[in-house]
Every structure is written in C-alpha cells, then in structure tokens.
Design an enzyme around this catalytic site. Structure first.
Site, short mmCIF file in Angstrom:
data_model
loop_
_atom_site.label_atom_id
_atom_site.label_comp_id
_atom_site.label_asym_id
_atom_site.label_seq_id
_atom_site.Cartn_x
_atom_site.Cartn_y
_atom_site.Cartn_z
N ALA A 1 0.86 -1.19 0.00
CA ALA A 1 0.00 0.00 0.00
C ALA A 1 0.89 1.23 0.00
O ALA A 1 1.53 1.53 1.01
CB ALA A 1 -0.92 0.00 1.22
N GLY A 2 0.95 1.91 -1.11
CA GLY A 2 1.82 3.08 -1.27
C GLY A 2 2.94 2.78 -2.24
O GLY A 2 3.80 1.94 -1.97
N ALA B 1 8.13 2.15 -4.93
CA ALA B 1 8.66 1.81 -6.24
C ALA B 1 10.05 1.20 -6.13
O ALA B 1 10.39 0.25 -6.86
CB ALA B 1 8.70 3.06 -7.12
N LYS C 1 6.67 5.86 11.23
CA LYS C 1 6.97 6.17 12.64
C LYS C 1 5.83 6.92 13.31
O LYS C 1 5.57 6.75 14.50
CB LYS C 1 8.27 6.97 12.76
CG LYS C 1 8.27 8.39 12.20
CD LYS C 1 8.69 8.41 10.76
CE LYS C 1 8.78 9.81 10.18
NZ LYS C 1 9.20 9.77 8.75
N GLY D 1 14.65 18.60 -2.36
CA GLY D 1 13.72 17.55 -1.95
C GLY D 1 14.01 16.96 -0.59
O GLY D 1 13.39 15.98 -0.18
N LYS E 1 10.45 9.15 16.35
CA LYS E 1 11.44 8.07 16.28
C LYS E 1 12.03 7.78 17.65
O LYS E 1 12.23 6.62 18.03
CB LYS E 1 12.54 8.47 15.29
CG LYS E 1 12.03 8.62 13.86
CD LYS E 1 13.08 9.26 12.95
CE LYS E 1 12.54 9.45 11.54
NZ LYS E 1 13.50 10.18 10.67
#
Length: 440
Positions: free
Chosen positions: A10-11, A17, A107, A189, A207
């Site tokens: 899922a995702g 990818a 997380k 990014g 975390k």
C-alpha cells in the site's frame, strides 16, 4: 522450497517503487537466501496510471489500502503511505486482525498506535516489523529488539532527521543563514514545502519514542518529550560553537535516571572530534550505551528510496525465513502486557553543561552582573567571554558567550530570568545544551 510469500504493498511512492524494483531485480537471490520466493500479488496507490518504472501487471490492484488489507490473498501487508491516522491506521489494524504480518515504515503511526497494534499482532500470531520507521537503512530496531537482548541500556541518542542535519551542516560549511539553507533543502527535496514537522523536532520525537520503548521496556510516550527544533539556531551560534571546538546537531536523547526515563529532542553542541559530530548532510546516526556491549554507534543513510526500501526488505526477508508455528519476537521486544508504564523523569543535572549566548547593551558592570546571577543560582562557569564583531567603544550591543559546567536545567532557566530583570539584555538569550558522547 516452501510456497512463495505473497505480499501486498500500500503506497507506491519513492520507497514503494524502489522496493518493487529490488524485489523484481533480485528475485532469484532472495528466493535462495530466504528459502522461498517473494511475490508481489496486490498493490494500491492513489494514482494507478502513473509510470513508476516497474512492472506491476501481475499484481491485483485495489481501490484503497483498507480494501487490500481486508480482501487480498496475501501473507504480508506492507504499509508505505505514512500518517498516524487513516487510511494507514485502519489498513494496518485490518491486516493484523486477519492474522496477516505487517511491515511498515510509518513512525507516526507507531508513535500514536504502536502498542495497540502490537497487542493485536500478538493475539493473532502475526508479526509487526518496522525497521524502516527509525533511521532509514540503519538496523537499529533489530539491534535493540534482538541483538542486544540481556543488555541493560542506559542511554540511546542520535541524529535521526536528515533534513535538520543537512541544514545545520550547510550553515556551518557555507556560512549561510538558516532560512537560506532551508530553501536549498526544499529545492533538493530534503525538506517538504511545509517543513515544520522536521525542523521543529516532531519527526525526531516520534522516532525517539519508539527507541525509548525498545531500550527501556516502557509504553510509548511520544507526547511526553521535551522538544526544541532548530529554527532559532543562527549563524552566530554555529560560529561560536566552532570557536569553542563544537558542532551543533539536532539530537534525540533518551536515558534512564533514578527518577524515571528522560526523553528530549533539541539542538546540541557536541565536541568536534567526536564521531557523531562528523555525521554530515542527510546521514543519520544512532548511539546505544549499555552495560555489557558498552557503546555502539551506527551510522548510515536515514532516508531515501533505496535506504528505506532496504530496511523494509530486511523485515520481509525475516518473515519469509520464519516458519509456521515458530515463536515470534514481540514488536517492542517484550509482550505488550509486560511493558512498563512510562514514568517521566525531571530533566536534572546535565552532564555536558550549557552554552549561553547573550546580547547586551555595552555598559559598565554587565559582566559582573551576569556572573553574579549565575553564582546565585549555583552555576559554575567554565568560561565567560565577549564574542562580538563590534569594537568595544561601539554603541552596538555586545555578545557575551558563557559555557557552564554540569548544572540543573531549572538553575539555568532561573538565572536567565534574573538576567532579564536587570534590563541590559537585547533580544532573547540563546541556550544550547552540550553533550560529550562516550562514543568517540
């Protein structure tokens, strides 16, 4: 060879990818090392038509993650969507409720619902694996949950957010402002359009709360962490730290004390010659201090498609190698009913002392007043110096730098209040803790 392990993902963003690509490119090698093939049989993503550079023609597409978790013929549900709420929460809960193993990199989900989800996994005989949720490709979860069994851990700390570490590194190396470095991180990014979650320390706090539970056997307490981000760090602080032999890092620190567990996230000065001070850019580092092993420091990529996918794949491989009827390692190292209630410790004497930067009007008696206020609050000063670009005879405010010996948090705060009342401060004081890591 055992039947293939069927997984649903899922995702399908950068991490998803990358995971698909690795699974497909290394199919034969994984089958050999795991003793069974790993097959992607179900997927879901927001945009089905997007070209992700991978072949998904043999996988069944589902409209949403919850539908996949509820109906797909899979052995493992891999959640790579993110977020503490739905659809991630509902989907993971649904999969575990079916007795399906779950692997997640989320997380925020674990910080909010980890204990509840772990309990469901235990009741259903499923695994909840999440190596990728903390420090990307660094295998810190496995180290705490399995490899360090029997050790009594006294402290765990580290650099857990690549965005903040990139910004602080660039400020130091290029002499740029926080704002300029943040814009560059966004362009590359490394930072989101809305970077608040990272730069205010929330990502590190999530975390840290997971590591705290694993290290000390307590329930997760993500909302009980002292939190400071890096937005107030200036180039003046960076330069002053360098002059004193330190570098500034955003650290998450959890340690055992006599009164409970202390959790804190804040900018920290670390000695330039320590190993953790040399961790630059988007790299992460986690240190663990224990009675048997001593000090362990792990450094590696904390984010990115391949690094995170590698950690996810490691969790999937562990499941592939397990056999029906085998006893599973609990998600947080011990059964959820054996986790201790979290007891927050007061932040007491800080081993490394404090760096304090004050901007003051230039008048007679200021140095003496500052020293007196510190002494009145039981603070021993390692050094006090003027650190200003303006000549002494200038009317411009002067900068005074103080470095304290070990002292209590409340003493520093009380001294600052007393100094403010004197009327010679310009702007807000800057206070940064100093850590002297054992791992060097």
């Amino acid at each position: 060879m055992a039947d293939a392990l069927k997984i649903g993902i899922a995702g399908l963003g950068t991490v998803g990818a990358s995971l698909v690509r690795i699974l497909q490119d290394r199919r034969e090698m994984l089958a050999t090392t795991c003793g069974r093939a790993i097959e992607i049989t179900a997927v879901t993503a927001r945009d089905r038509s997007k070209d992700r550079g991978v072949d998904l023609s043999n996988a069944t597409w589902f409209e949403d993650a919850v539908s996949l978790a509820a109906n797909a013929d899979i052995d493992v549900f891999i959640e790579l969507m993110g977020g503490s709420g739905d659809p991630a929460y509902a989907a993971v809960k649904t999969a575990l409720g079916r007795g399906i193993h779950v692997v997640t990199a989320n997380k925020a989900l674990l910080a909010a619902h980890g204990i509840e989800l772990a309990a469901i996994a235990e009741n259903k005989g499923a695994l909840l694996n999440y190596e990728a949720a903390v420090a990307g490709g660094i295998p810190v979860i496995k180290a705490l949950r399995e490899s360090m069994t029997g050790n009594t851990i006294s402290r765990v700390y580290g650099i857990m957010n690549g965005t903040c570490n990139y910004i602080l590194t660039k400020m130091e190396k290029e002499g740029l402002s926080f704002e300029a470095c943040l814009k560059e991180a966004q362009r590359l990014g490394y930072a989101e359009a809305d970077p608040a979650f990272d730069i205010e320390g929330n990502d590190t706090a999530h975390k840290l709360s997971i590591l705290t539970s694993l290290a000390f056997g307590t329930a997760i307490a993500a909302d009980d962490i002292y939190l400071e981000g890096i937005t107030n760090i200036s180039i003046d602080d960076i330069n002053a730290a360098a002059d004193l032999g330190y570098r500034i890092k955003l650290l998450g620190v959890a340690q055992r004390t006599e009164s409970g567990i202390e959790q804190r996230v804040h900018p920290t000065m670390v000695p330039y010659d320590s190993v953790i001070a040399q961790v630059d850019g988007v790299t992460n580092a986690v240190a663990i201090e224990s009675d048997i092993l001593g000090e362990l420091l792990m450094v590696g990529p904390g984010a990115g498609g391949n690094a995170t996918a590698s950690a996810v794949l490691g969790d999937v491989a562990d499941i592939a190698k397990s056999r029906p009827g085998a006893q599973h390692v609990p998600a947080f190292g011990r059964p959820t009913n054996a986790l201790l209630p979290y007891k927050r410790a007061q932040i007491q004497s800080h081993e490394g002392g404090y760096f304090i930067r004050l901007k003051v009007v230039d008048r007679t008696g200021v140095f003496a007043s500052i020293a007196s206020r510190m002494a009145e609050n039981g603070i021993s000063l390692e050094s006090i110096m003027q650190h200003s670009k303006h000549p002494k005879e200038s009317d411009e405010p002067q900068t005074i730098i103080l470095v304290t010996h070990a002292t209590a948090e409340h003493s520093v705060r009380d001294a600052i209040v007393a100094i403010k009342s004197e009327g010679y401060l310009v702007g807000e004081p800057q206070v940064i803790r100093i850590e002297r890591p054992k791992a060097a």
